[in-house]
Design a protein around this motif. Structure first.
Motif, PDB file in Angstrom:
ATOM      1  N   GLN A 168      39.107  57.592  35.019  1.00 16.79           N
ATOM      2  CA  GLN A 168      37.726  57.977  34.757  1.00 16.79           C
ATOM      3  C   GLN A 168      36.789  56.942  35.388  1.00 16.79           C
ATOM      4  OE1 GLN A 168      40.144  57.585  32.314  1.00 16.79           O
ATOM      5  NE2 GLN A 168      39.712  58.909  30.569  1.00 16.79           N
ATOM      6  N   SER A 169      36.043  57.373  36.390  1.00 25.01           N
ATOM      7  CA  SER A 169      35.232  56.457  37.182  1.00 25.01           C
ATOM      8  C   SER A 169      33.761  56.838  37.131  1.00 25.01           C
ATOM      9  CB  SER A 169      35.707  56.460  38.638  1.00 25.01           C
ATOM     10  OG  SER A 169      37.090  56.174  38.720  1.00 25.01           O
ATOM     11  N   VAL A 170      32.902  55.832  37.179  1.00 25.18           N
ATOM     12  CA  VAL A 170      31.456  56.039  37.171  1.00 25.18           C
ATOM     13  C   VAL A 170      30.964  55.988  38.613  1.00 25.18           C
ATOM     14  CG1 VAL A 170      29.244  55.219  36.288  1.00 25.18           C
ATOM     15  CG2 VAL A 170      31.336  54.885  34.929  1.00 25.18           C
ATOM     16  N   ILE A 171      30.286  57.057  39.061  1.00 30.56           N
ATOM     17  CA  ILE A 171      29.841  57.122  40.452  1.00 30.56           C
ATOM     18  C   ILE A 171      28.324  57.149  40.556  1.00 30.56           C
ATOM     19  CG2 ILE A 171      31.942  58.242  41.274  1.00 30.56           C
ATOM     20  CD1 ILE A 171      30.317  60.900  41.314  1.00 30.56           C
ATOM     21  N   GLY A 172      27.828  56.599  41.662  1.00 31.10           N
ATOM     22  CA  GLY A 172      26.398  56.593  41.935  1.00 31.10           C
ATOM     23  C   GLY A 172      26.143  56.280  43.392  1.00 31.10           C
ATOM     24  N   VAL A 173      24.930  55.912  43.726  1.00 31.73           N
ATOM     25  CA  VAL A 173      24.547  55.725  45.132  1.00 31.73           C
ATOM     26  C   VAL A 173      25.295  54.577  45.804  1.00 31.73           C
ATOM     27  CG1 VAL A 173      22.274  56.773  44.966  1.00 31.73           C
ATOM     28  CG2 VAL A 173      22.558  54.348  44.385  1.00 31.73           C
ATOM     29  N   ASP A 174      25.864  53.678  45.020  1.00 23.00           N
ATOM     30  CA  ASP A 174      26.625  52.573  45.596  1.00 23.00           C
ATOM     31  C   ASP A 174      28.126  52.860  45.620  1.00 23.00           C
ATOM     32  OD1 ASP A 174      24.305  50.967  45.923  1.00 23.00           O
ATOM     33  OD2 ASP A 174      24.369  50.483  43.788  1.00 23.00           O
ATOM     34  N   GLY A 175      28.499  54.060  45.250  1.00 22.31           N
ATOM     35  CA  GLY A 175      29.912  54.414  45.206  1.00 22.31           C
ATOM     36  C   GLY A 175      30.442  54.342  43.790  1.00 22.31           C
ATOM     37  N   VAL A 176      31.580  53.682  43.635  1.00 18.88           N
ATOM     38  CA  VAL A 176      32.191  53.544  42.307  1.00 18.88           C
ATOM     39  C   VAL A 176      31.582  52.342  41.605  1.00 18.88           C
ATOM     40  CG1 VAL A 176      34.348  53.218  41.040  1.00 18.88           C
ATOM     41  CG2 VAL A 176      34.337  54.569  43.144  1.00 18.88           C
ATOM     42  N   LYS A 177      30.895  52.605  40.489  1.00 21.61           N
ATOM     43  CA  LYS A 177      30.195  51.548  39.770  1.00 21.61           C
ATOM     44  C   LYS A 177      31.056  50.895  38.700  1.00 21.61           C
ATOM     45  CE  LYS A 177      25.535  53.437  40.410  1.00 21.61           C
ATOM     46  NZ  LYS A 177      24.895  52.202  40.881  1.00 21.61           N
ATOM     47  N   GLY A 178      32.137  51.541  38.313  1.00 23.83           N
ATOM     48  CA  GLY A 178      33.003  51.011  37.279  1.00 23.83           C
ATOM     49  C   GLY A 178      33.948  52.090  36.793  1.00 23.83           C
ATOM     50  N   VAL A 230      29.794  64.543  45.849  1.00 23.00           N
ATOM     51  CA  VAL A 230      28.653  64.201  46.699  1.00 23.00           C
ATOM     52  C   VAL A 230      27.360  64.234  45.885  1.00 23.00           C
ATOM     53  CG1 VAL A 230      27.230  64.951  48.648  1.00 23.00           C
ATOM     54  CG2 VAL A 230      29.726  64.960  48.849  1.00 23.00           C
ATOM     55  N   ASP A 231      27.188  65.277  45.086  1.00 26.65           N
ATOM     56  CA  ASP A 231      25.988  65.416  44.272  1.00 26.65           C
ATOM     57  C   ASP A 231      25.854  64.252  43.299  1.00 26.65           C
ATOM     58  OD1 ASP A 231      23.648  66.670  43.400  1.00 26.65           O
ATOM     59  OD2 ASP A 231      24.696  67.911  41.944  1.00 26.65           O
ATOM     60  N   GLY A 232      26.948  63.880  42.658  1.00 24.63           N
ATOM     61  CA  GLY A 232      26.916  62.772  41.708  1.00 24.63           C
ATOM     62  C   GLY A 232      26.545  61.459  42.354  1.00 24.63           C
ATOM     63  N   ILE A 233      27.005  61.266  43.588  1.00 24.17           N
ATOM     64  CA  ILE A 233      26.683  60.036  44.323  1.00 24.17           C
ATOM     65  C   ILE A 233      25.212  60.015  44.729  1.00 24.17           C
ATOM     66  CG2 ILE A 233      27.071  58.790  46.494  1.00 24.17           C
ATOM     67  CD1 ILE A 233      30.034  59.701  46.263  1.00 24.17           C
ATOM     68  N   LEU A 234      24.759  61.062  45.416  1.00 24.85           N
ATOM     69  CA  LEU A 234      23.403  61.064  45.962  1.00 24.85           C
ATOM     70  C   LEU A 234      22.337  61.111  44.873  1.00 24.85           C
ATOM     71  CD1 LEU A 234      23.825  63.409  49.074  1.00 24.85           C
ATOM     72  CD2 LEU A 234      23.718  60.907  49.004  1.00 24.85           C
ATOM     73  N   PRO A 262      35.590  48.212  49.030  1.00 20.19           N
ATOM     74  CA  PRO A 262      36.472  49.273  48.522  1.00 20.19           C
ATOM     75  C   PRO A 262      35.782  50.214  47.544  1.00 20.19           C
ATOM     76  CG  PRO A 262      37.607  47.167  48.517  1.00 20.19           C
ATOM     77  CD  PRO A 262      36.176  46.876  48.865  1.00 20.19           C
ATOM     78  N   HIS A 263      34.727  49.754  46.867  1.00 23.58           N
ATOM     79  CA  HIS A 263      34.002  50.619  45.937  1.00 23.58           C
ATOM     80  C   HIS A 263      33.275  51.745  46.662  1.00 23.58           C
ATOM     81  CE1 HIS A 263      33.781  47.173  42.744  1.00 23.58           C
ATOM     82  NE2 HIS A 263      34.958  47.756  42.802  1.00 23.58           N
ATOM     83  N   LYS A 264      33.196  51.625  47.991  1.00 19.66           N
ATOM     84  CA  LYS A 264      32.546  52.675  48.774  1.00 19.66           C
ATOM     85  C   LYS A 264      33.552  53.648  49.389  1.00 19.66           C
ATOM     86  CE  LYS A 264      28.094  50.680  49.944  1.00 19.66           C
ATOM     87  NZ  LYS A 264      27.084  50.563  51.012  1.00 19.66           N
ATOM     88  N   ILE A 265      34.801  53.526  48.983  1.00 17.46           N
ATOM     89  CA  ILE A 265      35.849  54.438  49.459  1.00 17.46           C
ATOM     90  C   ILE A 265      36.585  54.997  48.247  1.00 17.46           C
ATOM     91  CG2 ILE A 265      37.912  54.712  50.867  1.00 17.46           C
ATOM     92  CD1 ILE A 265      37.013  52.320  52.516  1.00 17.46           C
ATOM     93  N   LEU A 266      36.511  56.287  48.064  1.00 22.48           N
ATOM     94  CA  LEU A 266      37.152  56.926  46.920  1.00 22.48           C
ATOM     95  C   LEU A 266      37.810  58.227  47.360  1.00 22.48           C
ATOM     96  CD1 LEU A 266      35.059  59.459  45.873  1.00 22.48           C
ATOM     97  CD2 LEU A 266      33.641  57.446  45.546  1.00 22.48           C
TER      98      LEU A 266
END
Length: 315
Positions: free
Chosen positions: A274-284, A243-247, A139-143
């Motif tokens: 408020q969510s933290v995003i990165g290459v793995d999706g939602v990190k926290g 997209v930019d924040g993830i990649l 689910p962390h890969k779906i936002l």
């Protein structure tokens, strides 16, 4: 770019095309793949963007099918159905979109199981939750795009009011992307100075005026639709930002629709926090101390969304 960064967009309607244009114009990715039931439409949009390469750079844009998405790191879903008639209920529309998403998610799980999915189709919170239930991926890969657009509108209006660059305004709208969304005034500040009960740029605190700014931000979509028939440009920029924040693996904190797991006493729903995003999706997620009234507002948002979810067929 050092490595190929491929993003796919499912649906080449107004929002999908605006997202593709923002990604292309900002040179965020090296490849954009457009997928639509109308192959000719997707191909035409891809051709139109490709003709701007001279001025933008070597960003490849092409139409494709689900089978072409195996290397896509991020997939944006903007596809969906509109009302059949003015008499069609919101629930009937929800169920038809849930049916559409069964097919989309099934294909994405088959051909791009490792990609991060960004849901932009409305009602975005409902369809983000539906996508998480239908998909086999984490689910962390779906936002969902959630209230990032509402927050952008909110900060733009506050920036205009205080004559301040909106990027120096720190204020969030959380909860549902819709009528029950909640402005988090308790944390709103400009340059670190709280907005509540303070004079900023010679403007004293005026609760009534500021509340009207929030209402204007919340109702902006209705006004835009009334004037031009749809909204697409700002949400296209919002999608590009996510997209930019993830990649780039930024680990940026932005308000997007994610699954809640006890934050502020709320579970079993997707809406914005408020969510933290990165290459793995939602990190926290980040959960600052907010007012009891704001927590109550978020719980009301969750209840409204759960009522809609309980009435639709997901599986």
């Amino acid at each position: 770019m050092i490595q190929k960064q491929s993003v796919a967009i499912i649906g080449t309607g107004n929002v999908g095309v605006a997202a593709a244009y923002a990604l292309f114009n900002q040179r965020i990715v090296s490849e954009i793949i457009l997928v639509d039931l109308d192959d000719e439409k997707a191909e035409g949009e891809a051709m139109d963007l490709m003709h701007g390469q001279l001025l933008v750079g070597n960003v490849k844009v092409r139409s494709g099918t689900y089978e072409d998405l195996t290397d896509s790191q991020v997939i944006v879903v903007t596809a969906g159905v509109g009302q059949n008639s003015p008499d069609e209920s919101r629930l009937e529309l929800l169920n038809r979109n849930a049916s559409v998403f069964r097919d989309i998610i099934s294909n994405l799980d088959k051909y791009a199981p490792n990609a991060i999915l960004i849901i932009a189709t409305n009602p975005v919170d409902i369809l983000t939750y539906v996508s998480q239930q239908l998909s086999s991926r984490n689910p962390h890969k779906i936002l969902g795009t959630g209230t990032l657009l509402d927050t952008a509108r909110f900060r733009a209006l506050l920036g205009q009011y205080y004559n301040i660059d909106p990027r120096s305004v720190h204020a969030y709208i959380l909860g549902e992307h819709g009528d029950s969304e909640v402005p988090i005034w308790s944390q709103a500040n400009i340059g670190g100075k709280p907005i509540i009960n303070n004079t900023i740029m010679s403007k004293s605190y005026d609760k009534e005026t500021l509340d009207q700014l929030f209402i204007k931000a919340k109702n902006a979509a209705y006004q835009i639709i009334e004037k031009k028939g749809y909204t697409n440009l700002a949400i296209g920029v919002v999608i590009a930002r996510i997209v930019d924040g993830i990649l780039a693996n930024e680990k940026s904190v932005i308000p997007i629709s994610v699954s809640w797991d006890g934050e502020y006493g709320i579970t079993d729903v997707c809406m914005s926090i408020q969510s933290v995003i990165g290459v793995d999706g939602v990190k926290g997620v980040v959960t600052p101390k907010i007012s009891d009234q704001e927590i109550a507002g978020l719980k009301k948002s969750a209840t409204i969304l759960k009522e809609s979810l309980s009435a639709i067929s997901i599986n």
